[in-house]
Design an enzyme around this catalytic site. Structure first.
Site, PDB file in Angstrom:
ATOM      1  N   HIS A 108       6.145  -3.661 -14.052  1.00 30.81           N
ATOM      2  CA  HIS A 108       7.057  -4.805 -14.086  1.00 30.81           C
ATOM      3  C   HIS A 108       6.268  -6.108 -14.072  1.00 30.81           C
ATOM      4  CE1 HIS A 108      10.636  -2.286 -13.154  1.00 30.81           C
ATOM      5  NE2 HIS A 108      11.288  -3.313 -13.683  1.00 30.81           N
ATOM      6  N   LYS A 123       8.308  -9.643  -9.661  1.00 36.88           N
ATOM      7  CA  LYS A 123       9.154  -8.642  -9.006  1.00 36.88           C
ATOM      8  C   LYS A 123       8.672  -8.420  -7.585  1.00 36.88           C
ATOM      9  CE  LYS A 123      11.477  -4.253  -9.671  1.00 36.88           C
ATOM     10  NZ  LYS A 123      12.764  -4.900  -9.389  1.00 36.88           N
TER      11      LYS A 123
END
Length: 235
Positions: free
Chosen positions: A131, A135
């Protein structure tokens, strides 16, 4: 449909744009510097905030009789508490670790493959999750959902992101700039490996899915998931 946006970061802004394109109205844009004023005007709330305020956002909606869709991850130690609150208030609550249509189909594929591969002990299963660097939670909620399905069908007992034991499902977590979300499941033997992978190109799929879920939940009571929205429980 009048929508309260709980969390007005990048995802909130994408949700807003798509909601407006679909003819809906935004009556609250809740950020860290604003209050819940306007929530009472909403038909439904969509929560894409941060783990530290997710429980407050969800419980406020339930206590005020506002159906709530939550896509925030990293707070699931309080999930059953929110389920109990929803049931006690005869309200409507839907949590999804990922609202993408493709990911929810990937969940089904992962579950089926895990059942099938459980018979072949020569394969060891592991996962990879990538990600963007903003995040906050590791691993992602999507990765945890995938891991739990695998654990349910194999001899793995837990998942781990570092120093895995023999009975742990290892999740290789990476944070790289501008990656919306990539999840892979690998079954490896001495002679070959099998891999299934989902790659998100942008946030559009997540945002659209949350709005579809919000449209679906209006008029309903209970605790739901994207399986209900996509009618995947009847498989």
């Amino acid at each position: 449909m009048k929508i309260a946006l709980l969390g007005y970061g990048k995802m909130g802004k994408v949700i807003e744009r798509i909601a407006l394109e679909r003819g809906h109205e935004i009556v609250l844009r809740k950020s860290s510097s604003t209050t819940f004023e306007g929530l009472e005007n909403a038909d439904v709330a969509i929560d894409f905030s941060v783990p530290s305020v997710a429980v407050e956002n969800i419980s406020t909606c339930i206590n005020n009789g506002i159906p709530v869709i939550s896509g925030t991850t990293g707070w699931l130690e309080n999930y059953h508490e929110m389920v109990q609150l929803c049931e006690s208030k005869n309200a409507a609550f839907l949590y999804g670790s990922n609202f993408s249509l493709g990911v929810n189909l990937f969940f089904e594929l992962n579950d089926y493959l895990a059942q099938m591969m459980s018979k072949f002990k020569e394969y060891n299963v592991s996962m990879e999750e990538i990600h963007h660097t903003q995040k906050l939670d590791k691993p992602s909620g999507t990765a945890i959902s995938l891991a739990n399905a695998i654990i349910n069908h194999t001899d793995k007992n837990n998942w781990a992101i570092e120093n895995p034991k023999a009975d742990d499902l290892f999740i290789d977590v990476q944070r790289i700039e501008n990656v919306p979300g990539t999840h892979s499941v690998l079954y490896t033997s001495e002679v070959d490996f099998i891999e299934i992978k989902h790659v998100a190109h942008n946030r559009e799929g997540f945002a659209l899915g949350s709005i579809v879920a919000a449209e679906w939940i209006i008029g309903k009571k209970g605790v739901f998931s994207m399986k209900d929205v996509l009618n995947l429980n009847s498989k």
